[in-house]
Motif scaffolding. Structure first.
Motif, short mmCIF file in Angstrom:
data_model
loop_
_atom_site.label_atom_id
_atom_site.label_comp_id
_atom_site.label_asym_id
_atom_site.label_seq_id
_atom_site.Cartn_x
_atom_site.Cartn_y
_atom_site.Cartn_z
N GLU A 1 0.76 -1.16 -0.13
CA GLU A 1 -0.06 -0.04 0.15
C GLU A 1 0.69 1.29 -0.01
O GLU A 1 0.47 2.49 -0.66
CB GLU A 1 -0.91 -0.03 1.31
CG GLU A 1 -1.89 -0.89 1.12
CD GLU A 1 -2.95 -0.84 2.23
OE1 GLU A 1 -2.91 0.04 3.10
OE2 GLU A 1 -3.87 -1.74 2.62
N ALA B 1 1.78 2.22 -3.59
CA ALA B 1 0.74 2.02 -4.42
C ALA B 1 -0.02 3.22 -4.77
O ALA B 1 -0.88 3.16 -5.33
CB ALA B 1 -0.18 1.01 -4.08
N ILE C 1 -4.50 0.44 -4.46
CA ILE C 1 -4.82 -0.58 -3.63
C ILE C 1 -6.04 -0.25 -2.84
O ILE C 1 -7.15 -0.98 -2.71
CB ILE C 1 -3.68 -1.12 -2.63
CG1 ILE C 1 -2.51 -1.98 -3.35
CG2 ILE C 1 -4.26 -2.25 -1.71
CD1 ILE C 1 -1.42 -2.35 -2.80
N THR C 2 -5.84 1.03 -1.92
CA THR C 2 -6.96 1.16 -1.02
C THR C 2 -7.99 2.25 -1.68
O THR C 2 -9.14 2.32 -1.00
CB THR C 2 -6.44 1.88 0.18
OG1 THR C 2 -5.98 3.26 -0.26
CG2 THR C 2 -5.52 1.19 0.91
#
Ligand SMILES: [Zn+2]
Length: 124
Positions: free
Chosen positions: A77, A80, A103-104
């Motif tokens: 993360e 990312a 990702i998040t």
């Protein structure tokens, strides 16, 4: 002549093109291409076919020598984040620039100047 580079393709001399055909009548041969500059494979190959001939010949030995990837690599993360923007067609409205964590899916707004600044990253 000595400043010319030779194509590193393993089969370059076997392709029947007029520019590879050299020599005097009765003693002509197809030869590896020679040029001052090539555009493929870091300047080592005259075209993609020659680049892939070389790869197909040496890739297994190269991977064995330099080491194969044996486990998946991970991009976490923290790493990312990418820059992105939402394009606005209305001239009165500027595009919306932001960092996006792929990702998040978290978004963090940034200015257009920060977007354009190649040295500006999420940790600034
Ligand atoms: Zn070639």
């Amino acid at each position: 002549m000595s400043n010319l580079k030779l194509c590193q393709g393993t089969q370059c001399h076997t392709y029947h093109t007029q520019d590879r055909l050299k020599g005097v009548k009765g003693n002509k041969t197809y030869q590896t291409r020679r040029r001052s500059n090539f555009y493929y494979g870091n300047g080592n190959f005259c075209d993609q076919r020659c680049l892939y001939d070389w790869i197909n010949t040496y890739i297994e030995r190269g991977l064995d020598y330099f080491g194969r990837t044996k486990e998946p690599k991970h991009l976490t993360e923290d790493c990312a984040w990418v820059k992105n923007y939402d394009w606005r067609s209305n001239p009165d409205e500027s595009h919306r620039h932001y960092f996006l964590n792929t990702i998040t899916k978290e978004r963090r707004p940034i200015t257009e100047q920060q977007y354009d600044d190649n040295n500006y990253d999420i940790n600034n």
